[in-house]
Design a protein around this motif. Structure first.
Motif, PDB file in Angstrom:
ATOM      1  N   TYR A 145       0.808  -1.209   0.000  1.00 15.15           N
ATOM      2  CA  TYR A 145       0.000   0.000   0.000  1.00 15.15           C
ATOM      3  C   TYR A 145       0.846   1.267   0.000  1.00 15.15           C
ATOM      4  CZ  TYR A 145      -3.351  -3.498   1.674  1.00 15.15           C
ATOM      5  OH  TYR A 145      -4.124  -4.606   1.814  1.00 15.15           O
ATOM      6  N   ASP A 148       0.510   4.186   2.583  1.00 17.26           N
ATOM      7  CA  ASP A 148      -0.732   3.931   3.323  1.00 17.26           C
ATOM      8  C   ASP A 148      -0.712   2.616   4.097  1.00 17.26           C
ATOM      9  OD1 ASP A 148      -1.852   6.288   2.358  1.00 17.26           O
ATOM     10  OD2 ASP A 148      -2.631   5.296   0.555  1.00 17.26           O
ATOM     11  N   GLY A 150       0.436   1.716   6.979  1.00 17.10           N
ATOM     12  CA  GLY A 150       0.038   1.850   8.382  1.00 17.10           C
ATOM     13  C   GLY A 150      -1.445   2.110   8.541  1.00 17.10           C
ATOM     14  N   SER A 151      -1.985   2.997   7.729  1.00 12.56           N
ATOM     15  CA  SER A 151      -3.413   3.309   7.837  1.00 12.56           C
ATOM     16  C   SER A 151      -4.267   2.129   7.379  1.00 12.56           C
ATOM     17  CB  SER A 151      -3.763   4.569   7.050  1.00 12.56           C
ATOM     18  OG  SER A 151      -3.498   4.408   5.677  1.00 12.56           O
ATOM     19  N   LYS A 152      -3.802   1.382   6.383  1.00 11.04           N
ATOM     20  CA  LYS A 152      -4.541   0.192   5.943  1.00 11.04           C
ATOM     21  C   LYS A 152      -4.568  -0.857   7.056  1.00 11.04           C
ATOM     22  CE  LYS A 152      -5.803   0.472   1.526  1.00 11.04           C
ATOM     23  NZ  LYS A 152      -7.180   0.283   1.066  1.00 11.04           N
ATOM     24  N   TRP A 153      -3.436  -1.009   7.748  1.00 17.16           N
ATOM     25  CA  TRP A 153      -3.384  -1.979   8.848  1.00 17.16           C
ATOM     26  C   TRP A 153      -4.332  -1.546   9.977  1.00 17.16           C
ATOM     27  CZ3 TRP A 153      -2.591  -6.694  10.108  1.00 17.16           C
ATOM     28  CH2 TRP A 153      -2.484  -7.041  11.456  1.00 17.16           C
ATOM     29  N   ARG A 154      -4.308  -0.279  10.322  1.00 15.90           N
ATOM     30  CA  ARG A 154      -5.207   0.210  11.381  1.00 15.90           C
ATOM     31  C   ARG A 154      -6.672   0.046  10.971  1.00 15.90           C
ATOM     32  NH1 ARG A 154      -0.997   3.811  11.548  1.00 15.90           N
ATOM     33  NH2 ARG A 154      -2.079   5.350  10.239  1.00 15.90           N
ATOM     34  N   GLY A 155      -6.962   0.297   9.708  1.00 10.54           N
ATOM     35  CA  GLY A 155      -8.324   0.119   9.210  1.00 10.54           C
ATOM     36  C   GLY A 155      -8.776  -1.326   9.331  1.00 10.54           C
ATOM     37  N   GLU A 158      -9.493  -2.114  12.983  1.00  9.69           N
ATOM     38  CA  GLU A 158     -10.770  -1.524  13.419  1.00  9.69           C
ATOM     39  C   GLU A 158     -11.955  -2.364  12.959  1.00  9.69           C
ATOM     40  OE1 GLU A 158     -10.725   2.452  11.894  1.00  9.69           O
ATOM     41  OE2 GLU A 158      -9.026   3.042  13.162  1.00  9.69           O
TER      42      GLU A 158
END
Length: 196
Positions: A145, A148, A150-155, A158
């Motif tokens: 990604y 992105d 880190g944000s994909k992993w957090r998404g 969640e």
């Protein structure tokens, strides 16, 4: 303990065994060895991503699974190393992929594939240095990604947490963990078989 924390803790030995089958960080890695590794990854992702799509795209649209598919990236890398559509179609497939036929198990399998994008950042740095000046392609799969990751992993974490909170199944978390363990184990078996 949250479900992502449980997964990290309870899959650790499975993760470590699977990681030990990955040979991309070896100093003697050749372009042929890199290509063979990508072929093995392709042979694993093809059946696993198909199973995940069957379950998660309909049951968990918030995951945006179509944006998380790794097969197109593997195809780009393999084409850069000489494959075409016909030769990709002939590549061996993992004969015993993990059974991810329901939502919790599929989330466990997705945890493994998504987590690999984090580890892929370390592999990417190594491959860029190791094959500097060689015609190895753009390492699209390991770039995943891009910025992105880190944000994909957090998404993903969640969505996973929300799914666990919203369920009435008392063993939901156990089944997610089992799906992840089975995916790590199937990956290790396949990689050792495919790479010899």
């Amino acid at each position: 303990m949250s479900l992502p924390q449980r997964l990290k803790t309870e899959t650790r030995p499975h993760h470590e065994r699977a990681e030990s089958a990955v040979r991309l960080m070896e100093p003697g890695l050749t372009l042929d060895g890199y290509r063979r590794h990508l072929e093995a990854l392709y042979g694993f992702h093809l059946p696993v991503e198909a199973r995940l799509s069957e379950v998660l795209e309909e049951e968990l649209p918030a995951l945006h699974l179509h944006e998380r598919r790794k097969l197109p990236w593997l195809e780009v890398d393999l084409r850069a190393l000489g494959h075409d559509a016909a030769s990709l179609a002939r590549l061996p497939r993992c004969p015993e992929p993990p059974s991810l036929g329901s939502l919790p198990e599929a989330l466990g399998g997705c945890y493994v594939l998504e987590g690999a994008t984090l580890g892929g950042q370390l592999i990417l740095r190594h491959l860029r240095r190791h094959f500097e000046g060689a015609h190895a392609g753009d390492f699209v799969f390991f770039r995943a990604y891009g910025d992105d990751v880190g944000s994909k992993w957090r998404g993903f974490a969640e969505v996973l947490t929300r799914a666990a909170e919203d369920t009435s199944e008392p063993d939901f978390g156990d089944r997610v963990v089992k799906g992840a363990q089975d995916t790590f184990d199937a990956f290790e078996r396949w990689l050792r078989r495919a790479l010899g």
